[in-house]
Design a protein around this motif. Structure first.
Motif, PDB file in Angstrom:
ATOM      1  N   TYR A  66     -59.264 -14.879 -23.538  1.00 16.73           N
ATOM      2  CA  TYR A  66     -57.900 -15.032 -24.066  1.00 16.73           C
ATOM      3  C   TYR A  66     -57.772 -14.673 -25.546  1.00 16.73           C
ATOM      4  O   TYR A  66     -56.702 -14.341 -26.010  1.00 16.73           O
ATOM      5  CB  TYR A  66     -57.402 -16.468 -23.841  1.00 16.73           C
ATOM      6  N   TYR A  67     -58.876 -14.752 -26.281  1.00 11.84           N
ATOM      7  CA  TYR A  67     -58.817 -14.475 -27.722  1.00 11.84           C
ATOM      8  C   TYR A  67     -58.953 -12.977 -28.016  1.00 11.84           C
ATOM      9  O   TYR A  67     -58.800 -12.541 -29.159  1.00 11.84           O
ATOM     10  CB  TYR A  67     -59.979 -15.191 -28.448  1.00 11.84           C
ATOM     11  N   CYS A  68     -59.232 -12.171 -26.991  1.00 14.74           N
ATOM     12  CA  CYS A  68     -59.748 -10.818 -27.247  1.00 14.74           C
ATOM     13  C   CYS A  68     -58.792  -9.952 -28.066  1.00 14.74           C
ATOM     14  O   CYS A  68     -57.610  -9.835 -27.759  1.00 14.74           O
ATOM     15  CB  CYS A  68     -60.075 -10.109 -25.936  1.00 14.74           C
ATOM     16  N   GLY A  69     -59.343  -9.316 -29.085  1.00 10.45           N
ATOM     17  CA  GLY A  69     -58.576  -8.395 -29.913  1.00 10.45           C
ATOM     18  C   GLY A  69     -59.071  -6.961 -29.752  1.00 10.45           C
ATOM     19  O   GLY A  69     -58.645  -6.076 -30.491  1.00 10.45           O
ATOM     20  N   CYS A  70     -59.973  -6.747 -28.799  1.00 12.41           N
ATOM     21  CA  CYS A  70     -60.567  -5.405 -28.639  1.00 12.41           C
ATOM     22  C   CYS A  70     -59.660  -4.515 -27.790  1.00 12.41           C
ATOM     23  O   CYS A  70     -58.769  -4.992 -27.101  1.00 12.41           O
ATOM     24  CB  CYS A  70     -61.933  -5.507 -27.965  1.00 12.41           C
ATOM     25  N   THR A 177     -66.088 -26.879 -23.788  1.00 13.20           N
ATOM     26  CA  THR A 177     -64.633 -27.060 -23.909  1.00 13.20           C
ATOM     27  C   THR A 177     -63.992 -25.817 -24.534  1.00 13.20           C
ATOM     28  O   THR A 177     -62.942 -25.342 -24.076  1.00 13.20           O
ATOM     29  CB  THR A 177     -64.313 -28.292 -24.792  1.00 13.20           C
ATOM     30  N   VAL A 178     -64.636 -25.296 -25.563  1.00 16.45           N
ATOM     31  CA  VAL A 178     -64.121 -24.070 -26.197  1.00 16.45           C
ATOM     32  C   VAL A 178     -64.171 -22.933 -25.178  1.00 16.45           C
ATOM     33  O   VAL A 178     -63.207 -22.163 -25.018  1.00 16.45           O
ATOM     34  CB  VAL A 178     -64.941 -23.728 -27.463  1.00 16.45           C
ATOM     35  N   GLN A 179     -65.275 -22.830 -24.476  1.00 19.65           N
ATOM     36  CA  GLN A 179     -65.444 -21.730 -23.510  1.00 19.65           C
ATOM     37  C   GLN A 179     -64.364 -21.764 -22.428  1.00 19.65           C
ATOM     38  O   GLN A 179     -63.846 -20.724 -22.025  1.00 19.65           O
ATOM     39  CB  GLN A 179     -66.834 -21.790 -22.880  1.00 19.65           C
ATOM     40  N   GLN A 180     -64.021 -22.981 -21.984  1.00 21.90           N
ATOM     41  CA  GLN A 180     -62.942 -23.109 -20.972  1.00 21.90           C
ATOM     42  C   GLN A 180     -61.625 -22.601 -21.556  1.00 21.90           C
ATOM     43  O   GLN A 180     -60.897 -21.874 -20.901  1.00 21.90           O
ATOM     44  CB  GLN A 180     -62.749 -24.595 -20.620  1.00 21.90           C
ATOM     45  N   ALA A 181     -61.338 -22.999 -22.792  1.00 24.98           N
ATOM     46  CA  ALA A 181     -60.042 -22.680 -23.401  1.00 24.98           C
ATOM     47  C   ALA A 181     -59.885 -21.189 -23.652  1.00 24.98           C
ATOM     48  O   ALA A 181     -58.772 -20.682 -23.711  1.00 24.98           O
ATOM     49  CB  ALA A 181     -59.869 -23.456 -24.707  1.00 24.98           C
ATOM     50  N   ILE A 182     -61.004 -20.474 -23.794  1.00 19.26           N
ATOM     51  CA  ILE A 182     -60.911 -19.032 -24.053  1.00 19.26           C
ATOM     52  C   ILE A 182     -61.185 -18.212 -22.787  1.00 19.26           C
ATOM     53  O   ILE A 182     -61.268 -16.988 -22.833  1.00 19.26           O
ATOM     54  CB  ILE A 182     -61.873 -18.582 -25.190  1.00 19.26           C
ATOM     55  N   ASN A 183     -61.355 -18.925 -21.660  1.00 16.71           N
ATOM     56  CA  ASN A 183     -61.625 -18.265 -20.381  1.00 16.71           C
ATOM     57  C   ASN A 183     -62.907 -17.428 -20.437  1.00 16.71           C
ATOM     58  O   ASN A 183     -62.941 -16.281 -20.005  1.00 16.71           O
ATOM     59  CB  ASN A 183     -60.442 -17.374 -19.976  1.00 16.71           C
ATOM     60  N   ARG A 184     -63.941 -18.056 -20.962  1.00 20.48           N
ATOM     61  CA  ARG A 184     -65.204 -17.335 -21.087  1.00 20.48           C
ATOM     62  C   ARG A 184     -66.346 -18.350 -20.980  1.00 20.48           C
ATOM     63  O   ARG A 184     -66.909 -18.792 -21.979  1.00 20.48           O
ATOM     64  CB  ARG A 184     -65.255 -16.630 -22.430  1.00 20.48           C
ATOM     65  N   TYR A 208     -76.126 -11.390 -32.289  1.00 20.33           N
ATOM     66  CA  TYR A 208     -75.119 -12.219 -31.609  1.00 20.33           C
ATOM     67  C   TYR A 208     -73.792 -12.084 -32.335  1.00 20.33           C
ATOM     68  O   TYR A 208     -73.755 -12.073 -33.567  1.00 20.33           O
ATOM     69  CB  TYR A 208     -75.488 -13.709 -31.678  1.00 20.33           C
ATOM     70  N   ASP A 209     -72.703 -12.026 -31.567  1.00 20.00           N
ATOM     71  CA  ASP A 209     -71.366 -12.177 -32.135  1.00 20.00           C
ATOM     72  C   ASP A 209     -70.940 -13.629 -31.968  1.00 20.00           C
ATOM     73  O   ASP A 209     -70.986 -14.161 -30.846  1.00 20.00           O
ATOM     74  CB  ASP A 209     -70.335 -11.344 -31.355  1.00 20.00           C
ATOM     75  N   LEU A 210     -70.503 -14.246 -33.045  1.00 17.99           N
ATOM     76  CA  LEU A 210     -69.937 -15.597 -32.983  1.00 17.99           C
ATOM     77  C   LEU A 210     -68.528 -15.537 -33.562  1.00 17.99           C
ATOM     78  O   LEU A 210     -68.235 -14.679 -34.388  1.00 17.99           O
ATOM     79  CB  LEU A 210     -70.756 -16.575 -33.828  1.00 17.99           C
ATOM     80  N   ILE A 211     -67.679 -16.468 -33.136  1.00 20.19           N
ATOM     81  CA  ILE A 211     -66.328 -16.516 -33.717  1.00 20.19           C
ATOM     82  C   ILE A 211     -66.029 -17.946 -34.182  1.00 20.19           C
ATOM     83  O   ILE A 211     -66.299 -18.908 -33.442  1.00 20.19           O
ATOM     84  CB  ILE A 211     -65.245 -16.100 -32.705  1.00 20.19           C
ATOM     85  N   TYR A 212     -65.513 -18.075 -35.391  1.00 20.83           N
ATOM     86  CA  TYR A 212     -65.010 -19.393 -35.814  1.00 20.83           C
ATOM     87  C   TYR A 212     -63.494 -19.337 -35.879  1.00 20.83           C
ATOM     88  O   TYR A 212     -62.907 -18.279 -36.145  1.00 20.83           O
ATOM     89  CB  TYR A 212     -65.623 -19.837 -37.157  1.00 20.83           C
ATOM     90  N   GLY A 213     -62.879 -20.504 -35.593  1.00 16.28           N
ATOM     91  CA  GLY A 213     -61.417 -20.566 -35.583  1.00 16.28           C
ATOM     92  C   GLY A 213     -60.860 -20.523 -34.162  1.00 16.28           C
ATOM     93  O   GLY A 213     -59.647 -20.393 -33.975  1.00 16.28           O
ATOM     94  N   LEU A 214     -61.738 -20.657 -33.154  1.00 17.88           N
ATOM     95  CA  LEU A 214     -61.293 -20.628 -31.757  1.00 17.88           C
ATOM     96  C   LEU A 214     -60.678 -21.979 -31.377  1.00 17.88           C
ATOM     97  O   LEU A 214     -60.906 -22.987 -32.054  1.00 17.88           O
ATOM     98  CB  LEU A 214     -62.495 -20.319 -30.844  1.00 17.88           C
ATOM     99  N   LYS A 250     -50.636  -9.701 -26.576  1.00 17.44           N
ATOM    100  CA  LYS A 250     -49.780 -10.684 -25.890  1.00 17.44           C
ATOM    101  C   LYS A 250     -50.592 -11.776 -25.180  1.00 17.44           C
ATOM    102  O   LYS A 250     -50.175 -12.931 -25.124  1.00 17.44           O
ATOM    103  CB  LYS A 250     -48.902  -9.964 -24.853  1.00 17.44           C
ATOM    104  N   HIS A 251     -51.765 -11.404 -24.618  1.00 17.38           N
ATOM    105  CA  HIS A 251     -52.531 -12.401 -23.862  1.00 17.38           C
ATOM    106  C   HIS A 251     -53.020 -13.557 -24.744  1.00 17.38           C
ATOM    107  O   HIS A 251     -53.367 -14.609 -24.234  1.00 17.38           O
ATOM    108  CB  HIS A 251     -53.707 -11.742 -23.127  1.00 17.38           C
ATOM    109  N   GLN A 252     -53.042 -13.350 -26.070  1.00 17.24           N
ATOM    110  CA  GLN A 252     -53.468 -14.456 -26.944  1.00 17.24           C
ATOM    111  C   GLN A 252     -52.471 -15.614 -26.899  1.00 17.24           C
ATOM    112  O   GLN A 252     -52.789 -16.719 -27.339  1.00 17.24           O
ATOM    113  CB  GLN A 252     -53.663 -13.958 -28.384  1.00 17.24           C
ATOM    114  N   ARG A 253     -51.279 -15.366 -26.308  1.00 14.40           N
ATOM    115  CA  ARG A 253     -50.323 -16.478 -26.142  1.00 14.40           C
ATOM    116  C   ARG A 253     -50.865 -17.537 -25.182  1.00 14.40           C
ATOM    117  O   ARG A 253     -50.351 -18.637 -25.116  1.00 14.40           O
ATOM    118  CB  ARG A 253     -48.999 -15.949 -25.600  1.00 14.40           C
ATOM    119  N   LEU A 254     -51.873 -17.137 -24.394  1.00  7.96           N
ATOM    120  CA  LEU A 254     -52.498 -18.112 -23.496  1.00  7.96           C
ATOM    121  C   LEU A 254     -53.274 -19.161 -24.289  1.00  7.96           C
ATOM    122  O   LEU A 254     -53.721 -20.166 -23.748  1.00  7.96           O
ATOM    123  CB  LEU A 254     -53.430 -17.400 -22.501  1.00  7.96           C
ATOM    124  N   ILE A 255     -53.468 -18.903 -25.562  1.00 14.41           N
ATOM    125  CA  ILE A 255     -54.090 -19.890 -26.448  1.00 14.41           C
ATOM    126  C   ILE A 255     -52.958 -20.582 -27.199  1.00 14.41           C
ATOM    127  O   ILE A 255     -52.249 -19.945 -27.974  1.00 14.41           O
ATOM    128  CB  ILE A 255     -55.065 -19.203 -27.434  1.00 14.41           C
TER     129      ILE A 255
END
Ligand SMILES: C[S@@+](CC[C@H](N)C(=O)[O-])C[C@H]1O[C@@H](n2cnc3c(N)ncnc32)[C@H](O)[C@@H]1O
Ligand code: SF4
Length: 458
Positions: A66-70, A177-184, A208-214, A250-255
């Motif tokens: 859901y967070y994807c910007g690619c 919990t984070v993984q569930q919320a981002i569908n990953r 590794y790619d990590l993301i903060y702010g999820l 638009k899919h980031q609205r799922l967050i």
């Protein structure tokens, strides 16, 4: 502590990542495919063309994060992927016939989407195709982006057999919990297993790619993720700031916005991650969002002043032209940037006509070249040799960049840069704000709007 929270708060504003200068939002439609073809031919007819970098964009993914910007496409249709690979072959064939035969490829990167969503035999076939069309240097740096989910040992074996020596895994966050919320959802054990396989198979560098702010990230859980990452010991880490741009993606609205950490919390996540990685983890902070083990070539390049920047971020290779294949991919020619079209129908239609699938482009002016040189020197070497710039570009640096230098005054007072007549130096803490330093020299920056073109600088 390397970086003070007050400074991060002060300087954190939207800004380009300077993987190119001018940045991609300034590329314009209307560049004719014939013009691009002529530029590629001319570059290859010069007596001593520089080595090549190649990039291949493989946009497909199995599921949507859901967070994807690619620039990606979710599909479950194998024939869709097979068709894309056929057209990639046409594009590669089209370009490679203009390339000087002895011109070595020193760097190749497959990005996405998810390159490892290809079947193992497709990975082998595509690499085979590239090797038939280009001459690879024996020590070429060959990297692939991989999603731990659905990754089999056979995929990794195929990638090694194909010659990949670097791999980066999308890890993002290890908290369920984070993984569930981002569908990953990708449990720790899965990440540990694929990391072990990659080591056993002899990849020289694991990143590794990590993301903060999820969504739902909290300090205690994120500390746990960082410590788990430190235990798994990748050679490099990219710690990205979550770019939440629901008006563009638009899919980031799922967050839901209320799930996201507030700015002060997000900042804490970043600062704590930096602290843990550089102390307990023993990583070196390279610049922007990159960390590397002290013995990693990226750390050595930082010490030796040979660090480079390309569309994948920091790298040890530079001075190359970059030819990029696939939708949305950006080539960096001697005199221009060229971005391919963004959609599959446009891509197929252009190649059906026998044309390069050019979407947008930008031909550099002399002023752009000068500013690009200054910005890239600051971004990569954290130091600018003023007489060198004056000699190379025939300018009076202090007169030419009076505005930029005035902007640096406040940064100097805040301890981010040191200015002497012959040199501008970025301090250790200034490296966290390197985008802000570079922005002083950017002629294209526009007034910030509430829907900014760029993500935050920290
Ligand atoms: C193409 S993906 C990597 C390969 C593969 N698709 C995967 O996700 O594992 C590139 C990386 O960009 C980062 N990324 C994607 N969307 C982002 C966003 N909105 N903000 C910050 N980083 C993001 C993620 O860390 C992701 O691993
Ligand atoms: S983060 Fe990676 S796997 Fe997820 S949708 Fe984006 S490109 Fe695909």
């Amino acid at each position: 502590m390397l970086v003070s929270p007050a400074l991060v708060e002060k300087y954190n504003r939207p800004g380009p990542r300077y993987t190119s200068y001018p940045p991609a939002p300034h590329f314009r439609p209307g560049m004719a495919p014939e013009t691009v073809a002529a530029m590629i031919r001319a570059d290859n007819e010069r007596p001593d063309p520089e080595p090549l970098s190649l990039y291949v964009h493989l946009p497909f993914c199995r599921t949507l994060c859901y967070y994807c910007g690619c620039h990606m496409i979710v599909t479950h249709r194998p024939e869709k992927i097979a068709r894309y690979l056929d057209y990639l072959e046409r594009e590669i064939a089209l370009v490679s016939r203009w390339v000087a035969p002895d011109r070595p490829v020193v760097q190749l990167h497959w990005g996405g989407g998810t390159p490892t969503y290809l079947a193992p035999e497709q990975i082998l076939a595509l690499m085979d195709l590239l090797r038939r069309h280009f001459r690879f240097a024996p020590d070429a740096e060959i990297g692939i982006e991989a999603d731990p989910r659905g990754l089999t040992r056979a995929h990794l074996e195929a990638a090694r057999t194909a010659g990949f020596n670097r791999i980066s895994f999308g890890v993002q966050d290890l908290d369920p919990t984070v993984q569930q919320a981002i569908n990953r959802v990708q449990p720790y054990e899965q990440v540990a297993r694929i990391t072990r396989w990659a080591r056993e198979l002899g990849f020289e560098s694991i990143s590794y790619d990590l993301i903060y702010g999820l969504p739902h990230q909290h300090l205690t859980q994120f500390e746990r993720t960082i410590r788990q990452v430190i235990d798994l010991g990748p050679d490099r880490i990219s710690l990205f700031s979550y770019a939440h741009v629901p008006w563009k993606k638009k899919h980031q609205r799922l967050i839901r916005e209320e799930w996201l950490p507030r700015p002060a919390e997000k900042l804490q996540l970043f600062l704590r991650a930096v602290e843990l990685l550089t102390t307990e983890g023993g990583y070196r902070y390279i610049g922007m969002d990159h960390f590397a083990r002290p013995e990693d070539p990226l750390s050595r390049a930082l010490d030796e002043g040979t660090l480079q920047r390309n569309f994948q971020g920091y790298s040890t290779h530079g001075g190359t032209e970059l030819y990029a294949f696939g939708i949305s991919a950006i080539s960096q020619l001697r005199d221009a940037y060229v971005q391919n079209v963004l959609t599959l129908p446009e891509y197929y239609a252009a190649l059906d006509r026998g044309h390069l699938p050019v979407g947008k482009g930008y031909v550099l002016t002399d002023e752009d070249r000068l500013r690009r040189h200054v910005i890239m020197a600051l971004m990569c070497h954290f130091r600018l040799d003023v007489p060198e710039v004056e000699r190379r570009f025939g300018i009076d640096f202090h007169a030419h960049f009076a505005d930029a230098l005035a902007q640096l005054e406040e940064m100097e007072a805040d301890g981010l840069v040191v200015r002497r007549p012959d040199v501008i130096e970025v301090t250790e803490s200034g490296r966290f704000f390197i985008r802000n330093v570079a922005m002083a020299f950017d002629a294209y920056l526009q007034a910030t709007t509430d829907r900014p073109m760029y993500s935050q600088t920290v």
